[in-house]
Design a protein around this motif. Structure first.
Motif, short mmCIF file in Angstrom:
data_model
loop_
_atom_site.label_atom_id
_atom_site.label_comp_id
_atom_site.label_asym_id
_atom_site.label_seq_id
_atom_site.Cartn_x
_atom_site.Cartn_y
_atom_site.Cartn_z
N VAL A 219 0.85 -1.20 0.00
CA VAL A 219 0.00 0.00 0.00
C VAL A 219 0.89 1.25 0.00
N GLU A 220 1.94 1.22 0.80
CA GLU A 220 2.83 2.38 0.83
C GLU A 220 3.60 2.54 -0.48
N ALA A 221 4.00 1.40 -1.07
CA ALA A 221 4.71 1.45 -2.37
C ALA A 221 3.79 2.05 -3.43
N ALA A 222 2.52 1.63 -3.41
CA ALA A 222 1.56 2.16 -4.38
C ALA A 222 1.39 3.67 -4.18
N LYS A 223 1.42 4.09 -2.95
CA LYS A 223 1.26 5.52 -2.68
C LYS A 223 2.45 6.31 -3.26
N ARG A 224 3.65 5.75 -3.13
CA ARG A 224 4.82 6.44 -3.69
C ARG A 224 4.73 6.52 -5.22
N VAL A 225 4.32 5.41 -5.84
CA VAL A 225 4.20 5.41 -7.31
C VAL A 225 3.12 6.40 -7.75
N ASP A 226 2.02 6.39 -7.04
CA ASP A 226 0.93 7.32 -7.36
C ASP A 226 1.43 8.77 -7.24
N THR A 227 2.20 9.03 -6.20
CA THR A 227 2.73 10.39 -6.00
C THR A 227 3.60 10.77 -7.19
N LEU A 228 4.48 9.86 -7.58
CA LEU A 228 5.38 10.17 -8.69
C LEU A 228 4.63 10.35 -10.00
N LEU A 229 3.74 9.41 -10.30
CA LEU A 229 3.10 9.44 -11.62
C LEU A 229 1.97 10.46 -11.72
N ASN A 230 1.22 10.63 -10.65
CA ASN A 230 0.01 11.46 -10.76
C ASN A 230 0.06 12.81 -10.08
N ARG A 231 0.98 13.00 -9.11
CA ARG A 231 0.88 14.22 -8.31
C ARG A 231 2.05 15.19 -8.49
N THR A 232 3.23 14.63 -8.75
CA THR A 232 4.45 15.45 -8.68
C THR A 232 4.44 16.64 -9.63
N PHE A 233 3.87 16.47 -10.80
CA PHE A 233 3.93 17.55 -11.79
C PHE A 233 2.77 18.53 -11.68
N ILE A 234 1.62 18.04 -11.26
CA ILE A 234 0.47 18.96 -11.23
C ILE A 234 0.43 19.77 -9.93
N GLU A 235 0.83 19.19 -8.83
CA GLU A 235 0.60 19.88 -7.55
C GLU A 235 1.34 21.20 -7.42
N PRO A 236 2.61 21.30 -7.85
CA PRO A 236 3.24 22.63 -7.78
C PRO A 236 2.50 23.68 -8.62
N LEU A 237 1.94 23.24 -9.76
CA LEU A 237 1.22 24.20 -10.62
C LEU A 237 -0.07 24.66 -9.96
N GLY B 40 -0.26 25.25 -6.94
CA GLY B 40 0.14 26.05 -5.77
C GLY B 40 0.33 25.20 -4.52
N LEU B 41 0.41 23.88 -4.69
CA LEU B 41 0.51 22.99 -3.52
C LEU B 41 1.94 22.56 -3.23
N GLY B 42 2.88 23.00 -4.04
CA GLY B 42 4.28 22.57 -3.86
C GLY B 42 4.48 21.14 -4.32
N TYR B 43 5.72 20.68 -4.27
CA TYR B 43 6.01 19.28 -4.63
C TYR B 43 5.61 18.37 -3.47
N PRO B 44 5.03 17.20 -3.76
CA PRO B 44 4.57 16.32 -2.66
C PRO B 44 5.72 15.57 -1.99
N GLN B 45 6.61 16.32 -1.37
CA GLN B 45 7.84 15.73 -0.82
C GLN B 45 7.56 14.81 0.37
N GLY B 46 6.47 15.07 1.08
CA GLY B 46 6.14 14.25 2.25
C GLY B 46 5.84 12.81 1.85
N ASP B 47 5.23 12.62 0.70
CA ASP B 47 4.84 11.28 0.29
C ASP B 47 5.86 10.61 -0.63
N LEU B 48 6.88 11.38 -1.03
CA LEU B 48 7.93 10.80 -1.87
C LEU B 48 9.25 11.48 -1.50
N PRO B 49 9.91 10.96 -0.49
CA PRO B 49 11.06 11.65 0.10
C PRO B 49 12.17 12.04 -0.90
N VAL B 50 12.35 11.27 -1.98
CA VAL B 50 13.43 11.62 -2.91
C VAL B 50 13.23 13.03 -3.50
#
Ligand code: NOJ
Length: 450
Positions: free
Chosen positions: A244-262, A264-274
């Motif tokens: 479940v945690e691995a899926a959350k990291r993949v979801d963060t990378l594929l679905n959230r990382t690029f849209i969230e800063p746009l 105004g939410l910043g990069y989702p660093q909490g859910d994907l430490p790299v």
């Protein structure tokens, strides 16, 4: 009676304002790689290198859209498709990436835009669909922070020359895919690898997306401005905490990382430490400057991925279990056919307050089509489209925001590292003769849109 004839789908169920379209990209269709002053792109260079593309395919001619655009635009008309998404090749307009401008490139896109409008087809322009001018790659490409200014210069030129007639714009196509494949894995142009290249490219592309949006808004006050993201429904392989945690990291990378800063939410660093490593490239005002209120977000959804934890995979600690291993039905890309993914993705992105409108700017499937007696019986593609449209209807019934659907793609074309083997078109192309044959899926869509 088969399902095609049986389909209960009716265009009116989607509402009068629902947008119907078909999507393409310059490098995948145009060919004419060095015509009329065009500069080389990173994809021209990448495809000329040995071993990069399946079967040694290249896109020197591709579908020859550069020369046959009139025929292809007539086919769009024939299929009753009212909106056409295509991209502008940056090195055709600016051969070295920055000034000077190549007038022949401007003339070419003017002809396309005028031909579409003459047929009553609305142009939807993507500014960047992966073909960076090679001259800029020599200066580091997207890993160079200057890329934001290079891109801004190019957007200004496009807005100036085409903004009087083009009202629908998409700034960047699928940033997660071209930065991941091109700057981390090295399997797409420019073939760079490693976390540093990847994170730099990620940040600069995100900055460029916002910068491009702002320029369009400034120069074309009545423009409808969007940008497009790849979106995949992610599920854990088991209910174990580590999957479940691995899926959350993949979801963060594929679905959230690029849209969230746009948004105004910043990069989702909490859910994907790299992603914390990004901090060395983020200048003080960057995050504030990256926020931009797009008029619409384009989502491109093809499948779902099933994820398991894997400690040997660096940075993400997760692995995708292929459709083949799961023994499920898949397309020629090896992607599972799973229409509910589209519903899940819509539900998911509807949760962001900052998204005003969602348009499905790509959805489609590659199957091994052949022409028999002048016909292409691509029943699987027709079902694929119908089943995904049903998911859109379900989303609409549940009150989710979704304003349009664009099929990927018009004609079979150059599918990046897969070459010409993956046929996604509504129209078959014989790449020896350039002959076009409308597939049955194309005829189905034509009837549906009539
Ligand atoms: C996403 C990309 O935008 C497009 O270029 C590609 O051909 C399709 N998906 C299918 O892989």
């Amino acid at each position: 009676m088969n399902k095609v004839e049986n389909s209960f789908l009716n265009k009116s169920q989607f509402g009068q304002d629902f947008l119907w379209g078909v999507s393409t990209a310059a490098f995948q269709i145009e060919g004419a790689h060095d015509a009329d002053g065009k500069g080389s792109s990173i994809w021209d260079v990448f495809t000329s290198q040995k071993g990069k593309i399946k079967n040694g395919h290249h896109a020197i001619t591709a579908c020859d859209f550069y020369n046959s655009y009139e025929t292809d635009i007539s086919l769009i008309k024939e299929l009753n498709i009212p909106n056409f998404r295509f991209s502008i090749s940056w090195p055709r307009i600016m051969p070295t990436g920055t000034h000077p401008v190549n007038q022949a490139g401007i003339d070419y896109y003017n002809k396309i835009i005028d031909a579409l409008l003459a047929q009553g087809i609305e142009p939807w322009v993507t500014l960047y669909h992966w073909d960076l001018p090679h001259a800029l790659e020599e200066k580091g490409g997207w890993t160079n922070r200057e890329s934001v200014s290079w891109f801004s210069e190019y957007v200004e030129i496009c807005a100036t020359h085409f903004g009087d007639r083009v009202k629908n714009w998409m700034v960047i196509n699928e940033p997660s895919v071209f930065t991941g494949a091109g700057y981390f894995l090295g399997i797409h142009a420019p073939g760079k690898k490693g976390i540093t290249n990847y994170l730099k490219a990620m940040h600069h592309v995100t900055m460029a997306t916002a910068a491009g949006g702002k320029i369009l808004r400034n120069k074309i006050p009545d423009a409808n401005i969007g940008t497009t993201f790849s979106s995949t429904h992610i599920e854990p392989a088991t209910t174990s905490q580590k999957d479940v945690e691995a899926a959350k990291r993949v979801d963060t990378l594929l679905n959230r990382t690029f849209i969230e800063p746009l948004l105004g939410l910043g990069y989702p660093q909490g859910d994907l430490p790299v992603l914390k490593k990004l901090n060395s490239y983020i200048a003080p005002d960057d995050l504030e400057n990256i926020a931009f209120d797009f008029d619409f977000i384009g989502l491109q959804c093809y499948t779902r991925e099933v994820v398991k934890s894997s400690l040997i995979i660096p940075y993400i600690g997760a692995e995708l279990i292929s459709a083949e291993k799961r023994n499920v039905i898949a397309t020629d890309m090896g992607w599972e056919v799973y229409p509910p993914a589209l519903y899940h993705v819509l539900k998911r992105f509807n949760e962001y307050d900052g998204i005003k409108k969602i348009i499905i700017t790509e959805n489609g499937a590659a199957f091994p089509d052949t022409v028999k007696n002048g016909k292409v019986h691509d029943i699987k593609r027709t079902h694929y489209i119908q089943d995904h449209l049903e998911q859109i209807l379900k989303a609409k019934e549940d009150g989710l925001n979704v304003d349009g659907y664009f099929v990927w793609t018009l004609t079979d074309n150059f599918e990046w590292a897969e070459g010409y083997n993956a046929r996604f078109g509504l129209i078959h192309v014989d790449f020896e003769t350039q002959k076009r044959t409308i597939k049955n899926s194309g005829f189905w869509l034509k009837d549906f849109l009539s």
